[in-house]
Design a protein around this motif. Sequence first.
Motif: not given
Length: 292
Positions: A253, A145-147, A249, A255, A278, A247
Amino acid sequence: MTMKKTMIAGAVGALLAFGAGGAFAAAPDWGKVDAKEITLFYPGVSPLEWIQKGTEHGGARALRKGETCADCHSDETADMGKKIASGQKLEPNPIPGKAPFIPVTVQAAHDGENLYLRFSWKQPAASGAPKMDDANPVKIAFMLESGGKVELADQSGCWATCHQDSRTMPGADDAKKKYVKGGSLADGKFYDLYQWRSGENKGFNGHVADSRVMEGGAALVSAEGKQDGDAWSVVFTRKLAGGEGDVTLEAGKSYNFGFAIHNDNSAGRYHHVSLGYKLGIDADGDVKAAKH
Protein backbone atom coordinates in the motif's frame (compact mmCIF):
# COMPACT_ATOMS: atom_id res chain seq x y z
CA MET A 1 26.77 26.40 19.48
CA THR A 2 28.70 23.26 18.46
CA MET A 3 26.42 20.46 17.33
CA LYS A 4 28.89 18.13 15.59
CA LYS A 5 27.75 15.17 17.59
CA THR A 6 25.26 12.37 17.47
CA MET A 7 21.97 13.26 19.08
CA ILE A 8 19.56 10.51 20.04
CA ALA A 9 15.99 10.73 21.17
CA GLY A 10 17.11 9.07 24.37
CA ALA A 11 13.95 8.54 26.34
CA VAL A 12 11.98 7.40 23.34
CA GLY A 13 14.71 5.16 22.03
CA ALA A 14 15.56 3.60 25.35
CA LEU A 15 11.99 2.79 26.28
CA LEU A 16 10.63 1.75 22.91
CA ALA A 17 13.52 0.40 20.85
CA PHE A 18 13.04 -3.20 22.00
CA GLY A 19 11.11 -5.19 19.45
CA ALA A 20 10.03 -8.82 19.32
CA GLY A 21 12.41 -11.13 21.13
CA GLY A 22 14.08 -8.25 23.01
CA ALA A 23 16.30 -7.20 20.06
CA PHE A 24 16.91 -3.60 19.13
CA ALA A 25 15.55 -2.44 15.79
CA ALA A 26 18.51 -2.15 13.42
CA ALA A 27 18.51 0.41 10.61
CA PRO A 28 19.41 -0.87 7.14
CA ASP A 29 22.67 -0.29 5.30
CA TRP A 30 21.72 3.10 3.83
CA GLY A 31 24.33 2.69 1.10
CA LYS A 32 22.09 -0.04 -0.35
CA VAL A 33 18.80 1.89 -0.09
CA ASP A 34 17.41 3.91 -3.01
CA ALA A 35 17.34 7.66 -2.54
CA LYS A 36 14.83 10.32 -3.64
CA GLU A 37 15.83 13.97 -3.94
CA ILE A 38 13.08 16.33 -2.77
CA THR A 39 13.50 20.10 -2.58
CA LEU A 40 11.78 21.81 0.32
CA PHE A 41 10.82 25.45 -0.19
CA TYR A 42 9.82 28.40 1.93
CA PRO A 43 6.00 28.69 1.63
CA GLY A 44 5.36 32.10 3.18
CA VAL A 45 1.65 32.80 3.63
CA SER A 46 0.11 30.15 1.39
CA PRO A 47 -2.44 28.28 3.52
CA LEU A 48 -4.98 25.74 2.28
CA GLU A 49 -7.52 28.50 1.70
CA TRP A 50 -5.11 30.32 -0.63
CA ILE A 51 -4.30 27.31 -2.83
CA GLN A 52 -8.05 26.80 -3.37
CA LYS A 53 -8.69 30.42 -4.34
CA GLY A 54 -8.68 30.67 -8.13
CA THR A 55 -8.38 34.46 -8.19
CA GLU A 56 -5.01 34.21 -6.43
CA HIS A 57 -3.70 30.73 -7.23
CA GLY A 58 -3.80 29.63 -10.84
CA GLY A 59 -3.61 25.98 -9.83
CA ALA A 60 -6.93 26.04 -7.97
CA ARG A 61 -8.79 24.83 -11.06
CA ALA A 62 -6.32 21.97 -11.51
CA LEU A 63 -6.86 20.97 -7.88
CA ARG A 64 -10.60 20.85 -8.45
CA LYS A 65 -9.97 18.54 -11.42
CA GLY A 66 -7.96 16.16 -9.23
CA GLU A 67 -4.41 17.14 -10.15
CA THR A 68 -1.82 17.23 -7.38
CA CYS A 69 0.39 20.10 -6.28
CA ALA A 70 3.42 17.99 -7.23
CA ASP A 71 2.04 17.45 -10.76
CA CYS A 72 2.38 21.17 -11.41
CA HIS A 73 5.18 22.31 -9.12
CA SER A 74 7.65 19.51 -8.35
CA ASP A 75 10.23 20.88 -10.79
CA GLU A 76 9.97 24.50 -9.67
CA THR A 77 10.02 24.39 -5.89
CA ALA A 78 13.41 26.14 -5.69
CA ASP A 79 12.17 29.01 -7.89
CA MET A 80 8.98 29.29 -5.83
CA GLY A 81 11.04 29.49 -2.65
CA LYS A 82 13.18 32.28 -4.09
CA LYS A 83 10.16 34.40 -4.99
CA ILE A 84 8.47 33.89 -1.65
CA ALA A 85 11.52 34.26 0.63
CA SER A 86 12.45 37.50 -1.14
CA GLY A 87 9.01 38.97 -0.46
CA GLN A 88 8.13 39.11 -4.15
CA LYS A 89 4.96 37.15 -3.34
CA LEU A 90 3.13 35.56 -0.41
CA GLU A 91 5.41 36.97 2.32
CA PRO A 92 4.50 40.29 3.92
CA ASN A 93 7.47 40.16 6.31
CA PRO A 94 10.49 38.74 4.44
CA ILE A 95 13.51 37.77 6.53
CA PRO A 96 16.78 39.02 4.96
CA GLY A 97 19.08 36.09 4.26
CA LYS A 98 16.35 33.47 4.73
CA ALA A 99 17.20 30.32 2.76
CA PRO A 100 14.65 30.02 -0.07
CA PHE A 101 14.89 26.23 -0.39
CA ILE A 102 16.62 23.15 1.02
CA PRO A 103 17.39 20.06 -1.13
CA VAL A 104 16.86 16.89 0.91
CA THR A 105 17.73 13.27 0.23
CA VAL A 106 15.03 10.89 1.46
CA GLN A 107 15.47 7.13 1.91
CA ALA A 108 13.02 4.55 3.23
CA ALA A 109 13.15 0.85 4.05
CA HIS A 110 11.40 -1.68 6.27
CA ASP A 111 12.15 -5.04 7.82
CA GLY A 112 8.62 -6.39 8.11
CA GLU A 113 8.19 -4.92 11.57
CA ASN A 114 9.58 -1.38 11.42
CA LEU A 115 9.75 1.46 8.90
CA TYR A 116 13.00 3.39 8.65
CA LEU A 117 13.04 6.90 7.18
CA ARG A 118 16.29 8.81 6.65
CA PHE A 119 16.52 12.50 5.75
CA SER A 120 19.85 14.13 4.90
CA TRP A 121 20.65 17.66 3.79
CA LYS A 122 23.26 20.42 3.83
CA GLN A 123 22.79 23.14 6.41
CA PRO A 124 21.99 26.46 4.67
CA ALA A 125 23.80 29.63 5.70
CA ALA A 126 22.31 31.31 8.77
CA SER A 127 20.21 34.39 8.13
CA GLY A 128 21.37 36.23 11.22
CA ALA A 129 17.74 36.95 12.14
CA PRO A 130 16.58 36.80 15.78
CA LYS A 131 15.97 33.26 16.99
CA MET A 132 12.32 32.21 17.14
CA ASP A 133 13.12 28.94 18.92
CA ASP A 134 16.14 29.39 21.20
CA ALA A 135 16.15 25.73 22.22
CA ASN A 136 16.20 24.11 18.78
CA PRO A 137 18.39 25.20 15.87
CA VAL A 138 16.76 22.47 13.74
CA LYS A 139 13.49 20.57 13.85
CA ILE A 140 12.29 18.08 11.25
CA ALA A 141 8.81 16.57 11.01
CA PHE A 142 6.91 14.29 8.66
CA MET A 143 3.26 13.36 8.37
CA LEU A 144 1.42 10.35 6.97
CA GLU A 145 -2.21 10.05 5.91
CA SER A 146 -4.09 6.94 4.85
CA GLY A 147 -6.80 6.54 2.25
CA GLY A 148 -7.36 10.18 1.36
CA LYS A 149 -9.97 10.50 4.09
CA VAL A 150 -8.71 14.04 4.78
CA GLU A 151 -10.01 16.43 2.14
CA LEU A 152 -7.28 17.21 -0.44
CA ALA A 153 -4.71 14.98 1.29
CA ASP A 154 -4.25 12.99 -1.94
CA GLN A 155 -3.45 16.19 -3.82
CA SER A 156 -1.87 18.63 -1.42
CA GLY A 157 -0.10 16.50 1.16
CA CYS A 158 0.26 18.25 4.52
CA TRP A 159 -1.30 21.47 3.22
CA ALA A 160 -4.64 20.26 4.56
CA THR A 161 -3.33 21.03 8.07
CA CYS A 162 -2.22 24.58 7.24
CA HIS A 163 -4.93 27.23 7.60
CA GLN A 164 -5.09 30.99 7.44
CA ASP A 165 -6.37 31.20 11.02
CA SER A 166 -3.50 29.14 12.51
CA ARG A 167 -0.88 30.78 14.71
CA THR A 168 1.92 32.82 13.10
CA MET A 169 -0.31 33.51 10.09
CA PRO A 170 -1.01 37.26 9.71
CA GLY A 171 -3.75 38.28 12.13
CA ALA A 172 -4.29 34.75 13.45
CA ASP A 173 -4.84 33.61 17.01
CA ASP A 174 -1.47 32.71 18.59
CA ALA A 175 -3.15 29.81 20.40
CA LYS A 176 -4.62 28.21 17.25
CA LYS A 177 -2.67 25.09 16.24
CA LYS A 178 -2.65 23.16 12.99
CA TYR A 179 -5.85 21.22 12.35
CA VAL A 180 -7.79 19.21 9.79
CA LYS A 181 -11.20 20.36 8.62
CA GLY A 182 -13.64 17.84 10.11
CA GLY A 183 -10.69 16.04 11.73
CA SER A 184 -11.56 12.94 13.74
CA LEU A 185 -9.46 10.04 14.97
CA ALA A 186 -12.58 7.88 15.18
CA ASP A 187 -13.38 8.50 11.51
CA GLY A 188 -9.78 8.14 10.33
CA LYS A 189 -9.58 11.80 9.27
CA PHE A 190 -6.17 12.71 10.64
CA TYR A 191 -2.46 12.92 9.92
CA ASP A 192 0.05 10.80 11.82
CA LEU A 193 2.80 13.20 12.97
CA TYR A 194 6.49 12.65 13.84
CA GLN A 195 9.05 15.27 14.84
CA TRP A 196 12.67 15.40 15.98
CA ARG A 197 14.12 18.44 17.79
CA SER A 198 17.88 18.99 17.77
CA GLY A 199 18.33 21.05 20.91
CA GLU A 200 15.89 19.06 23.01
CA ASN A 201 17.38 15.85 21.62
CA LYS A 202 13.95 14.28 21.50
CA GLY A 203 11.51 12.59 19.15
CA PHE A 204 7.74 13.10 19.23
CA ASN A 205 4.84 11.02 17.88
CA GLY A 206 1.45 12.70 17.76
CA HIS A 207 -1.27 13.52 15.25
CA VAL A 208 -3.24 16.31 13.63
CA ALA A 209 -7.04 15.93 13.70
CA ASP A 210 -9.27 18.68 15.13
CA SER A 211 -6.03 20.05 16.61
CA ARG A 212 -2.35 19.19 16.59
CA VAL A 213 -1.19 16.93 19.43
CA MET A 214 2.55 16.31 19.71
CA GLU A 215 2.45 13.18 21.87
CA GLY A 216 0.30 10.13 22.48
CA GLY A 217 1.28 7.97 19.50
CA ALA A 218 2.56 4.44 20.01
CA ALA A 219 4.43 3.78 16.74
CA LEU A 220 7.69 5.72 17.21
CA VAL A 221 10.62 3.52 18.19
CA SER A 222 13.43 6.07 17.95
CA ALA A 223 14.56 9.30 16.33
CA GLU A 224 18.28 9.92 15.86
CA GLY A 225 19.99 12.99 14.43
CA LYS A 226 23.58 13.77 13.58
CA GLN A 227 25.40 16.85 12.32
CA ASP A 228 28.78 16.42 10.65
CA GLY A 229 30.10 19.84 9.64
CA ASP A 230 27.31 21.33 7.55
CA ALA A 231 25.71 17.94 6.81
CA TRP A 232 22.64 16.79 8.72
CA SER A 233 21.07 13.34 8.81
CA VAL A 234 18.04 12.25 10.83
CA VAL A 235 16.66 8.71 11.00
CA PHE A 236 13.19 7.86 12.28
CA THR A 237 12.26 4.30 13.18
CA ARG A 238 8.57 3.52 13.65
CA LYS A 239 6.60 0.34 13.94
CA LEU A 240 4.51 -0.60 10.94
CA ALA A 241 1.70 -1.16 13.41
CA GLY A 242 0.53 1.58 15.72
CA GLY A 243 -2.10 2.78 18.14
CA GLU A 244 -4.71 5.53 18.16
CA GLY A 245 -3.58 8.44 16.03
CA ASP A 246 -0.98 6.30 14.21
CA VAL A 247 -1.38 5.23 10.59
CA THR A 248 -1.01 1.46 10.35
CA LEU A 249 1.34 0.67 7.48
CA GLU A 250 0.88 -2.42 5.32
CA ALA A 251 3.00 -3.96 2.57
CA GLY A 252 1.56 -3.37 -0.89
CA LYS A 253 0.00 0.00 0.00
CA SER A 254 0.93 3.66 -0.49
CA TYR A 255 0.33 6.55 1.88
CA ASN A 256 0.20 10.33 1.63
CA PHE A 257 3.50 11.74 2.84
CA GLY A 258 5.01 15.16 3.42
CA PHE A 259 7.72 16.67 5.59
CA ALA A 260 9.15 19.97 6.77
CA ILE A 261 12.32 21.39 8.31
CA HIS A 262 12.52 24.29 10.75
CA ASN A 263 16.00 25.62 10.07
CA ASP A 264 17.94 28.52 11.59
CA ASN A 265 16.04 28.41 14.93
CA SER A 266 12.76 29.13 13.13
CA ALA A 267 9.25 28.35 14.35
CA GLY A 268 5.65 28.28 13.20
CA ARG A 269 5.05 28.98 9.51
CA TYR A 270 8.67 30.03 8.95
CA HIS A 271 9.72 26.52 7.94
CA HIS A 272 10.63 24.83 4.66
CA VAL A 273 8.08 22.35 3.37
CA SER A 274 7.65 19.62 0.78
CA LEU A 275 4.80 19.22 -1.62
CA GLY A 276 2.59 16.18 -1.15
CA TYR A 277 4.13 12.84 -2.12
CA LYS A 278 3.38 9.13 -1.81
CA LEU A 279 5.27 6.72 0.43
CA GLY A 280 4.98 3.15 -0.85
CA ILE A 281 5.56 0.13 1.39
CA ASP A 282 6.61 -2.54 -1.12
CA ALA A 283 4.43 -0.52 -3.48
CA ASP A 284 4.66 2.28 -6.00
CA GLY A 285 5.37 5.73 -4.59
CA ASP A 286 7.56 8.79 -4.92
CA VAL A 287 9.49 7.39 -1.97
CA LYS A 288 9.58 3.59 -1.85
CA ALA A 289 10.25 1.53 1.26
CA ALA A 290 11.42 -1.92 0.17
CA LYS A 291 12.13 -4.74 2.57
CA HIS A 292 15.78 -5.03 3.63
